[in-house]
Design a protein around this motif. Sequence first.
Motif, PDB file in Angstrom:
ATOM      1  N   ALA A 161      -8.807   0.716  -0.487  1.00  0.00           N
ATOM      2  CA  ALA A 161      -9.384   1.051  -1.789  1.00  0.00           C
ATOM      3  C   ALA A 161      -9.816   2.511  -1.827  1.00  0.00           C
ATOM      4  CB  ALA A 161     -10.564   0.134  -2.085  1.00  0.00           C
ATOM      5  N   GLU A 162     -10.452   2.980  -0.750  1.00  0.00           N
ATOM      6  CA  GLU A 162     -10.865   4.370  -0.678  1.00  0.00           C
ATOM      7  C   GLU A 162      -9.646   5.288  -0.674  1.00  0.00           C
ATOM      8  OE1 GLU A 162     -14.566   6.143   1.595  1.00  0.00           O
ATOM      9  OE2 GLU A 162     -12.855   6.002   2.963  1.00  0.00           O
ATOM     10  N   ALA A 163      -8.587   4.866   0.034  1.00  0.00           N
ATOM     11  CA  ALA A 163      -7.361   5.664   0.078  1.00  0.00           C
ATOM     12  C   ALA A 163      -6.721   5.775  -1.300  1.00  0.00           C
ATOM     13  CB  ALA A 163      -6.372   5.038   1.070  1.00  0.00           C
ATOM     14  N   ARG A 164      -6.731   4.692  -2.063  1.00  0.00           N
ATOM     15  CA  ARG A 164      -6.159   4.721  -3.412  1.00  0.00           C
ATOM     16  C   ARG A 164      -6.898   5.735  -4.282  1.00  0.00           C
ATOM     17  NH1 ARG A 164      -7.587   0.056  -5.066  1.00  0.00           N
ATOM     18  NH2 ARG A 164      -5.863  -1.114  -4.183  1.00  0.00           N
ATOM     19  N   ASP A 173       0.710  14.386  -1.878  1.00  0.00           N
ATOM     20  CA  ASP A 173       2.031  13.765  -1.924  1.00  0.00           C
ATOM     21  C   ASP A 173       2.262  12.741  -0.822  1.00  0.00           C
ATOM     22  OD1 ASP A 173       3.051  15.471  -4.117  1.00  0.00           O
ATOM     23  OD2 ASP A 173       2.772  17.064  -2.635  1.00  0.00           O
ATOM     24  N   ALA A 174       1.435  12.746   0.212  1.00  0.00           N
ATOM     25  CA  ALA A 174       1.542  11.792   1.312  1.00  0.00           C
ATOM     26  C   ALA A 174       0.191  11.703   1.992  1.00  0.00           C
ATOM     27  CB  ALA A 174       2.610  12.216   2.315  1.00  0.00           C
ATOM     28  N   ARG A 199      -1.275  -3.259   3.785  1.00  0.00           N
ATOM     29  CA  ARG A 199      -2.209  -3.181   2.661  1.00  0.00           C
ATOM     30  C   ARG A 199      -2.305  -1.762   2.111  1.00  0.00           C
ATOM     31  NH1 ARG A 199      -7.375  -4.256   3.919  1.00  0.00           N
ATOM     32  NH2 ARG A 199      -7.130  -4.436   6.172  1.00  0.00           N
ATOM     33  N   LEU A 200      -2.243  -0.771   2.991  1.00  0.00           N
ATOM     34  CA  LEU A 200      -2.244   0.615   2.536  1.00  0.00           C
ATOM     35  C   LEU A 200      -0.973   0.923   1.753  1.00  0.00           C
ATOM     36  CD1 LEU A 200      -3.657   2.271   5.773  1.00  0.00           C
ATOM     37  CD2 LEU A 200      -4.723   2.421   3.511  1.00  0.00           C
ATOM     38  N   ASP A 201       0.140   0.433   2.235  1.00  0.00           N
ATOM     39  CA  ASP A 201       1.408   0.653   1.533  1.00  0.00           C
ATOM     40  C   ASP A 201       1.368   0.032   0.141  1.00  0.00           C
ATOM     41  OD1 ASP A 201       4.273   1.431   1.429  1.00  0.00           O
ATOM     42  OD2 ASP A 201       4.586  -0.732   1.420  1.00  0.00           O
ATOM     43  N   ALA A 202       0.787  -1.151   0.033  1.00  0.00           N
ATOM     44  CA  ALA A 202       0.692  -1.812  -1.271  1.00  0.00           C
ATOM     45  C   ALA A 202      -0.278  -1.092  -2.203  1.00  0.00           C
ATOM     46  CB  ALA A 202       0.247  -3.262  -1.076  1.00  0.00           C
ATOM     47  N   ALA A 203      -1.299  -0.460  -1.630  1.00  0.00           N
ATOM     48  CA  ALA A 203      -2.330   0.185  -2.447  1.00  0.00           C
ATOM     49  C   ALA A 203      -1.919   1.564  -2.953  1.00  0.00           C
ATOM     50  CB  ALA A 203      -3.624   0.304  -1.640  1.00  0.00           C
ATOM     51  N   LEU A 204      -0.995   2.226  -2.234  1.00  0.00           N
ATOM     52  CA  LEU A 204      -0.688   3.624  -2.530  1.00  0.00           C
ATOM     53  C   LEU A 204       0.714   3.791  -3.090  1.00  0.00           C
ATOM     54  CD1 LEU A 204      -2.159   5.299   0.680  1.00  0.00           C
ATOM     55  CD2 LEU A 204      -3.301   4.831  -1.488  1.00  0.00           C
ATOM     56  N   ASP A 205       0.882   4.819  -3.914  1.00  0.00           N
ATOM     57  CA  ASP A 205       2.199   5.137  -4.425  1.00  0.00           C
ATOM     58  C   ASP A 205       2.748   6.422  -3.807  1.00  0.00           C
ATOM     59  OD1 ASP A 205       0.556   6.963  -5.616  1.00  0.00           O
ATOM     60  OD2 ASP A 205       1.095   6.476  -7.689  1.00  0.00           O
ATOM     61  N   VAL A 225       6.997   1.098  10.622  1.00  0.00           N
ATOM     62  CA  VAL A 225       7.955   1.583   9.634  1.00  0.00           C
ATOM     63  C   VAL A 225       8.345   0.452   8.688  1.00  0.00           C
ATOM     64  CG1 VAL A 225      10.282   2.510   9.323  1.00  0.00           C
ATOM     65  CG2 VAL A 225       8.795   3.428  11.112  1.00  0.00           C
ATOM     66  N   ALA A 226       8.545  -0.737   9.228  1.00  0.00           N
ATOM     67  CA  ALA A 226       8.906  -1.883   8.389  1.00  0.00           C
ATOM     68  C   ALA A 226       7.818  -2.194   7.368  1.00  0.00           C
ATOM     69  CB  ALA A 226       9.165  -3.103   9.266  1.00  0.00           C
ATOM     70  N   ARG A 227       6.577  -1.833   7.688  1.00  0.00           N
ATOM     71  CA  ARG A 227       5.461  -2.128   6.783  1.00  0.00           C
ATOM     72  C   ARG A 227       5.095  -0.953   5.881  1.00  0.00           C
ATOM     73  NH1 ARG A 227       5.455  -5.358  10.913  1.00  0.00           N
ATOM     74  NH2 ARG A 227       4.578  -7.462  10.805  1.00  0.00           N
ATOM     75  N   GLY A 228       5.790   0.186   6.032  1.00  0.00           N
ATOM     76  CA  GLY A 228       5.568   1.234   5.046  1.00  0.00           C
ATOM     77  C   GLY A 228       5.387   2.654   5.545  1.00  0.00           C
ATOM     78  N   VAL A 229       5.314   2.888   6.859  1.00  0.00           N
ATOM     79  CA  VAL A 229       5.185   4.262   7.357  1.00  0.00           C
ATOM     80  C   VAL A 229       6.516   4.990   7.177  1.00  0.00           C
ATOM     81  CG1 VAL A 229       4.905   5.678   9.432  1.00  0.00           C
ATOM     82  CG2 VAL A 229       3.323   3.784   8.974  1.00  0.00           C
TER      83      VAL A 229
END
Length: 284
Positions: A161-164, A173-174, A199-205, A225-229
Motif C-alpha cells: 500500500a505504501e509502495a502504491r 518509472d520503476a 502483492r507488490l506486482d499486483a499493487a503497482l503499475d 521473475v515469475a511473480r513480477g520482478v
Amino acid sequence: MPLTPTGDLVTRADRHRSAVVAFNVVTLEHVEAVLAGAEAAGTPVVLQVSENAVRFRRGHVLPLARAAAAAAECATVPVALHLDHVRSDHLLRQAPDAGFSSVMYDASRLPYADNLAATRAAADWAHSHGLWIEAELGEIGGKDGEPPRDPHAPGARTDPAEARAFVADSGVDALAVAVGSAHAMTARTATLDHDLIARLDAALDVPLVLHGSSGVREDELAAAVARGVAKVNVGTALNQAMTGAVRRHLAAHPEAVDCRTYLTAGREAMTREVTSILAGFSRA
C-alpha cells in the motif's frame, strides 16, 4: 549497435514476464566481461555505473561511462547504460550528457516523507531531461559497508500500500523493493518473500527491481521473475569472480608483473559468471 534505452528493455521484460539483468561495472574489464557474456547468452543486458564506482574513479563519471558506451556500440546484443544508486543531485544532473538513459535515485535512507519529496524532485528533473528513473522503498541494506539489516525485521520490507502511494506521488518509472535480499552478499543464501513480490506486482503499475541478487539462488530468482520482478541487479558476484581468479593466478605465477596476465584471468572469470547467470534466466 547503438545503446538501447534502459526503459525499453525493462518495459519489454515486464510485459513478457521475464527480466533483464543489470550488472554493476567498475573497470573496463567488467564492461568487456558483461558484454562478452551477454553475447554468449544472446540476451540484452544493462551496464550499471554506481555512485560508488564514480567515487572510485576519483569522482569523474565520464571516463567509465564513455568507455562503457563505446564498448557497447561494438556489441551484437542490445545494451543499456544506467547510473545506479545516485544520492548526489550533482551526479544526477551529469547523467544525460554522460550517455545514460536511466538513473536509480536512492533516497531510501531518508524517512518516508523526505524520501518521497527528494524522489519527486529527482523524477521531475529526470523526466524533463529524457531519463527513465528508478527509486527504492524499504531497507535492502548492505551498501557502503553497512551490515545488511535483518530482512525479517519489522519495517524492513516494502509495504504494497505504501509502495502504491509512493509510486503515484513520486512519478517514478520503476521501484526497487525490499523483499529479502541484501547488497554485497558473498553467499547465495537469501530467501525471498515471493508472496510479497506478487502483492507488490499486483499493487503497482511500474516494473519491480530486485537489488542484491548476487546473494539469491537461481531458483529463487526464477520464482521472483515469475511473480513480477523485471530488472535484476548483480554486482558482488562479478567482483568475487574477478578477485578469486586474480588471486589464483598470482599464487600460481608469483613472478608475474604484467597486469594484463592477471586481468585477463579476472575478465575471463567474470565472463563465465555473466554467461552462467544469463543462462540461468533463459532456463527459467
